[in-house]
Motif scaffolding. Structure first.
Motif, PDB file in Angstrom:
ATOM      1  N   PHE A 132      -0.633 -26.427   3.831  1.00 18.51           N
ATOM      2  CA  PHE A 132      -2.056 -26.559   4.140  1.00 18.51           C
ATOM      3  C   PHE A 132      -2.817 -25.274   3.834  1.00 18.51           C
ATOM      4  O   PHE A 132      -2.255 -24.172   3.863  1.00 18.51           O
ATOM      5  CB  PHE A 132      -2.255 -26.931   5.616  1.00 18.51           C
ATOM      6  N   ASP A 133      -4.099 -25.429   3.559  1.00 16.24           N
ATOM      7  CA  ASP A 133      -4.988 -24.292   3.350  1.00 16.24           C
ATOM      8  C   ASP A 133      -4.900 -23.363   4.562  1.00 16.24           C
ATOM      9  O   ASP A 133      -5.053 -23.807   5.703  1.00 16.24           O
ATOM     10  CB  ASP A 133      -6.424 -24.790   3.181  1.00 16.24           C
ATOM     11  N   PRO A 134      -4.629 -22.059   4.349  1.00 15.63           N
ATOM     12  CA  PRO A 134      -4.498 -21.126   5.476  1.00 15.63           C
ATOM     13  C   PRO A 134      -5.698 -21.126   6.419  1.00 15.63           C
ATOM     14  O   PRO A 134      -5.546 -20.886   7.620  1.00 15.63           O
ATOM     15  CB  PRO A 134      -4.337 -19.775   4.787  1.00 15.63           C
ATOM     16  N   ALA A 135      -6.882 -21.415   5.900  1.00 13.17           N
ATOM     17  CA  ALA A 135      -8.076 -21.420   6.751  1.00 13.17           C
ATOM     18  C   ALA A 135      -8.041 -22.540   7.778  1.00 13.17           C
ATOM     19  O   ALA A 135      -8.728 -22.475   8.802  1.00 13.17           O
ATOM     20  CB  ALA A 135      -9.325 -21.557   5.887  1.00 13.17           C
ATOM     21  N   ALA A 136      -7.244 -23.592   7.511  1.00 12.76           N
ATOM     22  CA  ALA A 136      -7.158 -24.741   8.423  1.00 12.76           C
ATOM     23  C   ALA A 136      -5.886 -24.718   9.258  1.00 12.76           C
ATOM     24  O   ALA A 136      -5.592 -25.689   9.946  1.00 12.76           O
ATOM     25  CB  ALA A 136      -7.228 -26.041   7.623  1.00 12.76           C
ATOM     26  N   LEU A 137      -5.139 -23.621   9.206  1.00 17.67           N
ATOM     27  CA  LEU A 137      -3.824 -23.574   9.853  1.00 17.67           C
ATOM     28  C   LEU A 137      -3.894 -23.859  11.348  1.00 17.67           C
ATOM     29  O   LEU A 137      -3.122 -24.658  11.880  1.00 17.67           O
ATOM     30  CB  LEU A 137      -3.183 -22.204   9.618  1.00 17.67           C
ATOM     31  N   GLY A 138      -4.838 -23.216  12.035  1.00 19.54           N
ATOM     32  CA  GLY A 138      -4.917 -23.392  13.489  1.00 19.54           C
ATOM     33  C   GLY A 138      -5.192 -24.835  13.870  1.00 19.54           C
ATOM     34  O   GLY A 138      -4.574 -25.378  14.784  1.00 19.54           O
ATOM     35  N   LYS A 139      -6.098 -25.495  13.140  1.00 16.71           N
ATOM     36  CA  LYS A 139      -6.455 -26.875  13.461  1.00 16.71           C
ATOM     37  C   LYS A 139      -5.301 -27.837  13.193  1.00 16.71           C
ATOM     38  O   LYS A 139      -4.996 -28.706  14.007  1.00 16.71           O
ATOM     39  CB  LYS A 139      -7.681 -27.300  12.668  1.00 16.71           C
ATOM     40  N   VAL A 140      -4.647 -27.684  12.027  1.00 15.85           N
ATOM     41  CA  VAL A 140      -3.556 -28.600  11.676  1.00 15.85           C
ATOM     42  C   VAL A 140      -2.364 -28.404  12.599  1.00 15.85           C
ATOM     43  O   VAL A 140      -1.737 -29.369  13.040  1.00 15.85           O
ATOM     44  CB  VAL A 140      -3.136 -28.400  10.205  1.00 15.85           C
ATOM     45  N   MET A 141      -2.044 -27.151  12.915  1.00 11.44           N
ATOM     46  CA  MET A 141      -0.963 -26.906  13.859  1.00 11.44           C
ATOM     47  C   MET A 141      -1.308 -27.523  15.203  1.00 11.44           C
ATOM     48  O   MET A 141      -0.452 -28.099  15.884  1.00 11.44           O
ATOM     49  CB  MET A 141      -0.722 -25.397  14.021  1.00 11.44           C
ATOM     50  N   GLY A 142      -2.576 -27.434  15.564  1.00  9.26           N
ATOM     51  CA  GLY A 142      -3.022 -28.052  16.801  1.00  9.26           C
ATOM     52  C   GLY A 142      -2.859 -29.558  16.781  1.00  9.26           C
ATOM     53  O   GLY A 142      -2.502 -30.171  17.793  1.00  9.26           O
ATOM     54  N   LEU A 143      -3.090 -30.190  15.612  1.00 15.80           N
ATOM     55  CA  LEU A 143      -2.920 -31.644  15.505  1.00 15.80           C
ATOM     56  C   LEU A 143      -1.461 -32.045  15.682  1.00 15.80           C
ATOM     57  O   LEU A 143      -1.155 -33.057  16.321  1.00 15.80           O
ATOM     58  CB  LEU A 143      -3.437 -32.122  14.142  1.00 15.80           C
ATOM     59  N   TYR A 144      -0.554 -31.259  15.122  1.00 12.16           N
ATOM     60  CA  TYR A 144       0.870 -31.542  15.309  1.00 12.16           C
ATOM     61  C   TYR A 144       1.256 -31.394  16.782  1.00 12.16           C
ATOM     62  O   TYR A 144       1.951 -32.247  17.350  1.00 12.16           O
ATOM     63  CB  TYR A 144       1.725 -30.613  14.444  1.00 12.16           C
ATOM     64  N   ILE A 145       0.788 -30.310  17.395  1.00 11.03           N
ATOM     65  CA  ILE A 145       1.081 -30.113  18.818  1.00 11.03           C
ATOM     66  C   ILE A 145       0.415 -31.207  19.645  1.00 11.03           C
ATOM     67  O   ILE A 145       0.951 -31.659  20.660  1.00 11.03           O
ATOM     68  CB  ILE A 145       0.600 -28.721  19.289  1.00 11.03           C
ATOM     69  N   ALA A 146      -0.771 -31.672  19.200  1.00 11.56           N
ATOM     70  CA  ALA A 146      -1.436 -32.759  19.906  1.00 11.56           C
ATOM     71  C   ALA A 146      -0.583 -34.023  19.870  1.00 11.56           C
ATOM     72  O   ALA A 146      -0.469 -34.749  20.868  1.00 11.56           O
ATOM     73  CB  ALA A 146      -2.806 -33.035  19.282  1.00 11.56           C
ATOM     74  N   GLY A 147       0.019 -34.302  18.717  1.00  7.34           N
ATOM     75  CA  GLY A 147       0.929 -35.433  18.632  1.00  7.34           C
ATOM     76  C   GLY A 147       2.116 -35.262  19.552  1.00  7.34           C
ATOM     77  O   GLY A 147       2.588 -36.219  20.182  1.00  7.34           O
TER      78      GLY A 147
END
Length: 393
Positions: A132-147
């Motif tokens: 993933f684009d490094p700028a979106a890392l926090g959000k995408v990691m958050g989505l995985y943790i949200a799952g």
């Protein structure tokens, strides 16, 4: 170079994010589906609370060890392939636990589950960082943790509900079937990785990679956050079910299972706090998250059931925020061998679940709920010097 990464707002981004959400959902729904059923196992198989907790501890203990193997396998055979196989085997073994004839067989199957489930948590965070684009890392990691948080919630909630409506066997079998369906969707939705081409990892190379990571003292100290955070989280949740079974509360299994709907707070906080960490820095936001955990734990000491539930909500909010930040911090801090670094973090994370979750049984038996909370607060207090050392330049 940015176009080689999965970009926010694209169709690929949405499907990949959903697939990772499903991965966290399946993994954590299956791992912790027995947690609200610990009093059921204690009664049906005539075992102690600590022995019943082994249905969780055996899974997380074996999972912790196998994480070290799963990461090198993903380097050799590919991230997506190993995650997909892990999810399918997890679903199948989850269904097999429903037909366990005795407690020993149940423990053996739960241990085997810990072996096969390791593929997703060992690799998913690395996939996010690499693809993933490094700028979106926090959000995408958050989505995985949200799952992950939603999986932990739904698995426990359905286990309690189906146990009251039918029995614990139908509960575990149904959750396994749902996991199988989501595993199929995962394979269809997740793009093949572009930045982790498979190559044969020799044993010497694997040892070298881990040795290289062990030379970074601040990274190693940061990894211990996994043990402290997860240890406190599972110790509290393992014995909260026993507390609710006692007078004056005397709640049903459905009500106990529904308590885990508070994981929705974690689904929100993992994304929200991840964004805040991207803006204000990981050290500052993770300290706040741990402070939120501690305040929630203290609130559960109030005699009112309402106060206890509010305390659990606050505690859960803080935990998932802290975990999403810590996991992203470890992956970013490891400039090389990120798959192995994530595995070491999760090794500590699940050892915390296994060891602290079982030790919590001693505090429950000896000192009741105040003993459990005291144990949790000590673990959280130890996290602050760890963060201070990790952020030193």
């Amino acid at each position: 170079m940015s176009d080689i990464y999965i970009q926010p707002g694209t169709k690929t981004y949405h499907f990949a994010s959903l697939a990772l959400f499903f991965a966290g959902l399946v993994t954590f729904a299956t791992i912790y589906t027995t947690q609200p059923l610990l009093p059921v196992f204690a009664n049906e198989f005539n075992v102690s609370a600590s022995a019943a907790s082994l249905t969780v501890s055996f899974t997380t203990g074996l999972l912790a060890i196998l994480l070290l193997v799963a990461a090198p396998l993903s380097d050799r055979f590919g991230r997506k392939r190993v995650m997909a196989l892990s999810m399918f085997l997890t679903a199948i073994i989850g269904m097999l636990t429903a037909v366990s004839p005795d407690f020993t067989t149940l423990l053996l199957l739960r241990a085997l589950l810990g072996v096969v489930v390791a593929g997703v948590p060992a690799i998913a965070m690395t996939y996010v960082v690499e693809e993933f684009d490094p700028a979106a890392l926090g959000k995408v990691m958050g989505l995985y943790i949200a799952g992950s948080s939603l999986g932990g919630m739904s698995g426990r909630l359905l286990a309690g509900l189906f146990t009251d409506l039918f029995d614990w066997r139908i509960a575990l079998g149904s959750i396994g079937l749902i996991a199988l369906i989501l595993s199929i969707l995962f394979v269809l939705f997740l793009p093949n990785p572009k930045h982790s081409a498979g190559h044969k990892m020799r044993p010497r190379e694997i040892v070298h990679n881990y040795t290289d990571l062990f030379s970074d003292k601040r990274l190693l100290v940061l990894i211990t956050l996994g043990f402290l955070l997860m240890g406190g989280f599972i110790a509290l949740y393992n014995y909260f079910a026993f507390l609710l079974m006692e007078p004056p509360y005397e709640q049903s299994y459905s009500v106990i299972g529904s308590i885990y709907i508070v994981y929705l707070a974690g689904t929100f906080s993992s994304i929200y706090m991840g964004r805040k960490a991207d803006t204000f820095g990981k050290p500052a936001v993770i300290k706040i998250s741990i402070g939120i955990m501690a305040s929630g734990g203290l609130l559960t000491l109030m005699p009112s059931l309402t106060a206890k539930i509010i305390g659990i909500v606050i505690f859960t909010f803080g935990f998932f925020g802290a975990h999403s930040i810590a996991s992203a911090w470890v992956s970013q801090k490891a400039e090389h061998h990120r798959a192995q670094a994530s595995s070491l973090y999760l090794l500590a994370y699940y050892l915390g679940s296994s060891i602290a979750g079982t030790i919590g049984g001693f505090f429950w038996t000896s000192f009741h709920w105040i003993g459990v909370i005291s144990f949790v607060l000590v673990l959280l207090a130890l996290a602050y010097p760890v963060i201070w050392f990790a952020q030193k330049r």
